[in-house]
Design a protein around this motif. Structure first.
Motif, mmCIF file in Angstrom:
data_model
loop_
_atom_site.group_PDB
_atom_site.id
_atom_site.type_symbol
_atom_site.label_atom_id
_atom_site.label_comp_id
_atom_site.label_asym_id
_atom_site.label_seq_id
_atom_site.Cartn_x
_atom_site.Cartn_y
_atom_site.Cartn_z
ATOM 1 N N ARG A 179 0.805 -1.216 0.000
ATOM 2 C CA ARG A 179 0.000 0.000 0.000
ATOM 3 C C ARG A 179 0.845 1.277 0.000
ATOM 4 O O ARG A 179 0.530 2.216 -0.742
ATOM 5 C CB ARG A 179 -0.971 -0.036 1.175
ATOM 6 N N PRO A 180 1.921 1.363 0.806
ATOM 7 C CA PRO A 180 2.722 2.596 0.772
ATOM 8 C C PRO A 180 3.322 2.889 -0.601
ATOM 9 O O PRO A 180 3.442 4.061 -0.984
ATOM 10 C CB PRO A 180 3.831 2.340 1.798
ATOM 11 N N GLU A 181 3.658 1.840 -1.349
ATOM 12 C CA GLU A 181 4.179 2.056 -2.700
ATOM 13 C C GLU A 181 3.094 2.628 -3.604
ATOM 14 O O GLU A 181 3.352 3.554 -4.389
ATOM 15 C CB GLU A 181 4.711 0.749 -3.282
ATOM 16 N N PHE A 182 1.879 2.073 -3.515
ATOM 17 C CA PHE A 182 0.760 2.606 -4.300
ATOM 18 C C PHE A 182 0.492 4.061 -3.920
ATOM 19 O O PHE A 182 0.321 4.918 -4.791
ATOM 20 C CB PHE A 182 -0.508 1.771 -4.069
ATOM 21 N N GLU A 183 0.470 4.360 -2.620
ATOM 22 C CA GLU A 183 0.200 5.722 -2.148
ATOM 23 C C GLU A 183 1.248 6.704 -2.670
ATOM 24 O O GLU A 183 0.914 7.814 -3.100
ATOM 25 C CB GLU A 183 0.185 5.765 -0.616
ATOM 26 N N ARG A 184 2.517 6.290 -2.648
ATOM 27 C CA ARG A 184 3.601 7.151 -3.126
ATOM 28 C C ARG A 184 3.413 7.471 -4.604
ATOM 29 O O ARG A 184 3.566 8.625 -5.037
ATOM 30 C CB ARG A 184 4.941 6.451 -2.886
ATOM 31 N N ILE A 185 3.035 6.476 -5.395
ATOM 32 C CA ILE A 185 2.834 6.690 -6.832
ATOM 33 C C ILE A 185 1.602 7.557 -7.075
ATOM 34 O O ILE A 185 1.618 8.453 -7.925
ATOM 35 C CB ILE A 185 2.735 5.340 -7.564
ATOM 36 N N TYR A 186 0.525 7.326 -6.320
ATOM 37 C CA TYR A 186 -0.678 8.155 -6.464
ATOM 38 C C TYR A 186 -0.372 9.616 -6.141
ATOM 39 O O TYR A 186 -0.851 10.525 -6.815
ATOM 40 C CB TYR A 186 -1.793 7.684 -5.531
ATOM 41 N N ASN A 187 0.429 9.857 -5.096
ATOM 42 C CA ASN A 187 0.671 11.226 -4.639
ATOM 43 C C ASN A 187 1.713 11.967 -5.456
ATOM 44 O O ASN A 187 1.609 13.183 -5.622
ATOM 45 C CB ASN A 187 1.080 11.215 -3.162
ATOM 46 N N THR A 188 2.746 11.290 -5.939
ATOM 47 C CA THR A 188 3.836 11.996 -6.605
ATOM 48 C C THR A 188 3.967 11.681 -8.087
ATOM 49 O O THR A 188 4.723 12.345 -8.777
ATOM 50 C CB THR A 188 5.183 11.693 -5.922
ATOM 51 N N GLY A 189 3.234 10.691 -8.590
ATOM 52 C CA GLY A 189 3.346 10.312 -9.997
ATOM 53 C C GLY A 189 2.474 11.165 -10.898
ATOM 54 O O GLY A 189 1.701 12.018 -10.450
ATOM 55 N N THR A 190 2.597 10.908 -12.193
ATOM 56 C CA THR A 190 1.800 11.587 -13.204
ATOM 57 C C THR A 190 0.552 10.764 -13.473
ATOM 58 O O THR A 190 0.629 9.557 -13.653
ATOM 59 C CB THR A 190 2.605 11.714 -14.515
ATOM 60 N N LYS A 191 -0.592 11.416 -13.520
ATOM 61 C CA LYS A 191 -1.876 10.741 -13.737
ATOM 62 C C LYS A 191 -2.337 11.024 -15.159
ATOM 63 O O LYS A 191 -2.393 12.182 -15.579
ATOM 64 C CB LYS A 191 -2.891 11.277 -12.731
ATOM 65 N N VAL A 192 -2.650 9.945 -15.913
ATOM 66 C CA VAL A 192 -3.086 10.098 -17.298
ATOM 67 C C VAL A 192 -4.373 9.300 -17.488
ATOM 68 O O VAL A 192 -4.405 8.103 -17.229
ATOM 69 C CB VAL A 192 -2.011 9.586 -18.288
ATOM 70 N N HIS A 193 -5.440 9.981 -17.929
ATOM 71 C CA HIS A 193 -6.739 9.339 -18.116
ATOM 72 C C HIS A 193 -6.897 8.852 -19.545
ATOM 73 O O HIS A 193 -6.471 9.511 -20.486
ATOM 74 C CB HIS A 193 -7.879 10.328 -17.836
ATOM 75 N N GLY A 194 -7.560 7.720 -19.680
ATOM 76 C CA GLY A 194 -7.909 7.190 -20.988
ATOM 77 C C GLY A 194 -9.325 6.659 -20.957
ATOM 78 O O GLY A 194 -10.006 6.708 -19.925
ATOM 79 N N ARG A 195 -9.771 6.128 -22.083
ATOM 80 C CA ARG A 195 -11.135 5.609 -22.174
ATOM 81 C C ARG A 195 -11.289 4.296 -21.412
ATOM 82 O O ARG A 195 -12.321 4.047 -20.802
ATOM 83 C CB ARG A 195 -11.466 5.399 -23.641
#
Length: 116
Positions: A10-26
């Motif tokens: 979970r901490p790895e997922f949280e780190r990526i959610y908070n500091t990563g780039t978010k890209v939406h697709g269909r």
């Protein structure tokens, strides 16, 4: 897929959610972040909102296959959040979107870096 190629905690997922780039697709949303190594890693976040356990597992299998076919992307941590549309879409469409989302992420990064 080997254990070092997966994002599990979970901490790895949280780190990526908070500091990563978010890209939406269909068909999916990608969270992408550099991980400081040469190996890409994958995490799949298929929530109950997606459907039954059978549908969630199918979405996860499809996401892992997308990742497996495109491992020459360098040291990225990628979290795929599948959408319901991913279950019925042809695999070629999923591949095309996955590739374009990764390209869009890197284009956005270079524009931001050029502005700095």
């Amino acid at each position: 897929m080997a254990a070092p190629d997966r994002i599990r905690r979970r901490p790895e997922f949280e780190r990526i959610y908070n500091t990563g780039t978010k890209v939406h697709g269909r068909f999916m949303t990608l969270f992408v972040m550099m991980n400081g190594t040469d190996q890409p890693r994958l995490g799949v976040a298929a929530t109950r909102k997606l459907g039954s356990a059978v549908e969630r597992n199918r979405a996860k299998r499809r996401a892992r296959e997308l990742f497996r076919r495109r491992t020459q992307i360098g040291g990225l941590d990628i979290v795929i959040v599948p959408r319901r549309e991913m279950l019925d879409a042809p695999f070629a469409s999923l591949e095309a979107e996955y590739t374009s989302l990764l390209a869009r992420r890197s284009r956005g990064r270079t524009r931001a870096a050029a502005g700095l």
